[in-house]
Design an enzyme around this catalytic site. Structure first.
Site, PDB file in Angstrom:
ATOM      1  N   ARG A  20      19.430  11.441   2.176  1.00  0.00           N
ATOM      2  CA  ARG A  20      18.562  10.947   3.251  1.00  0.00           C
ATOM      3  C   ARG A  20      17.266  11.754   3.253  1.00  0.00           C
ATOM      4  NH1 ARG A  20      22.745  13.927   5.084  1.00  0.00           N
ATOM      5  NH2 ARG A  20      24.078  12.104   5.155  1.00  0.00           N
ATOM      6  N   TYR A 171      15.746  32.110   7.984  1.00  0.00           N
ATOM      7  CA  TYR A 171      15.389  30.841   7.355  1.00  0.00           C
ATOM      8  C   TYR A 171      14.146  31.009   6.492  1.00  0.00           C
ATOM      9  CZ  TYR A 171      13.632  26.057   6.848  1.00  0.00           C
ATOM     10  OH  TYR A 171      13.141  24.879   6.345  1.00  0.00           O
ATOM     11  N   LYS A 175      13.666  30.176   2.430  1.00  0.00           N
ATOM     12  CA  LYS A 175      12.711  29.192   1.899  1.00  0.00           C
ATOM     13  C   LYS A 175      11.689  29.862   0.987  1.00  0.00           C
ATOM     14  CE  LYS A 175      12.558  25.460   2.434  1.00  0.00           C
ATOM     15  NZ  LYS A 175      13.227  24.324   1.745  1.00  0.00           N
TER      16      LYS A 175
END
Length: 287
Positions: A20, A171, A175
């Site tokens: 998705r 996070y 990344k």
């Protein structure tokens, strides 16, 4: 001006996280340009609990929609944290298509939390999916890409321009690690003309994760197509020359001649650059 539409006929792309959102949008955009697709992810219609799941999309559905564009597509269930599974998936893709020209690291886990708030298991998940997954996938294809014409290794990750991210440090680390791996490969594979680049959206993108974590409203988001258009623009270039870059979608498309971004907005208005500012707090759009 419309974005570049490179002829990818006969090429094959291996993309992680295509069930998705951004990954699916990239897969279908490449398929529309004639590229065969290896659709990978963790959500499969063969899962025992798939029928009872509230998740939309599957690796098989993305593969079917890719085939609607007249290309070949292979759906492979894949956990990018699993070394043996990644290597097996790479071997299967190469066996099926002979050549994989494009590898795109898109699969990613997200949770915005402080160092203190984030449980260790979630830290491990962010690190394993994002950094380890990018490392394993890139490593599995590195030797193959050295021997391929028009070879690309692209990663959905931000520019590395900060040394802290209060409120989302774990996070951000994961990344930025994805970008670090990719740009390091630009040097390691540069002599073999493999284009290694990272790309990242300026604004938040309308995805399941964005909605689930309540990251703004539709006024703040753009559609995943702005990211897939950015990938098409990258793939229209020469990988031997365009490598070692970490680009923002809006900036690259503006450079390519796009001046109307309203086509990507969910509502009227101009979404703020919140995605860029997550990793670059002082980011401002150029006039």
């Amino acid at each position: 001006m419309t974005v570049s539409q490179p002829d990818l006929s006969g090429q094959t792309a291996f993309i992680t996280g295509t069930t998705r959102g951004i990954g699916k949008s990239i897969a279908l955009a490449l398929a529309e340009q004639g590229c065969n697709i290896v659709s990978t992810g963790k959500t499969s219609e063969e899962d025992d609990d798939y029928a009872d799941s509230d998740l939309e999309g599957s690796i098989e559905q993305t593969a079917r929609e890719a085939r609607d564009h007249g290309v070949e597509a292979l759906a492979l269930k894949l956990d990018v944290r699993d070394e043996a599974a990644v290597e097996a998936a790479a071997e299967r893709a190469i066996e099926e298509f002979g050549t994989v020209n494009i590898v795109i690291n898109n699969a990613s886990a997200i949770q915005l939390a402080t160092v203190e708030e984030l449980p260790p298991k979630r830290f491990d998940l962010l690190t394993d999916v994002n950094v380890r997954g990018t490392y394993l996938t890139s490593r599995a294809f590195a030797d193959h890409l050295r021997e391929v014409d028009n070879a690309w290794l692209l990663t959905n990750a931000p520019p590395v321009g900060i040394d802290r991210s209060p409120g989302s440090g774990p996070y951000a680390w994961s990344k930025l690690g994805m970008t670090f791996i990719t740009l390091s490969l630009a040097s390691e594979l540069g002599g073999d003309d493999v284009g290694c680049n990272a790309f990242w959206p300026v604004t938040a993108i309308d995805t399941r994760a964005t909605r689930y974590f309540g990251m703004g409203t539709e006024d703040d988001w753009r559609t995943p197509e702005i990211v897939s258009d950015t990938v098409l623009e990258i793939l229209s270039r020469d990988p031997s020359e365009f490598t070692g870059n970490s680009v923002y979608d809006e900036e690259l498309l503006r450079e390519a001649g796009v001046d109307d971004f309203s086509q990507y907005n969910l509502t009227e208005g101009d979404p703020a650059p919140t995605s860029a500012q997550l990793f670059e707090p002082d980011y401002r759009r150029s006039e």
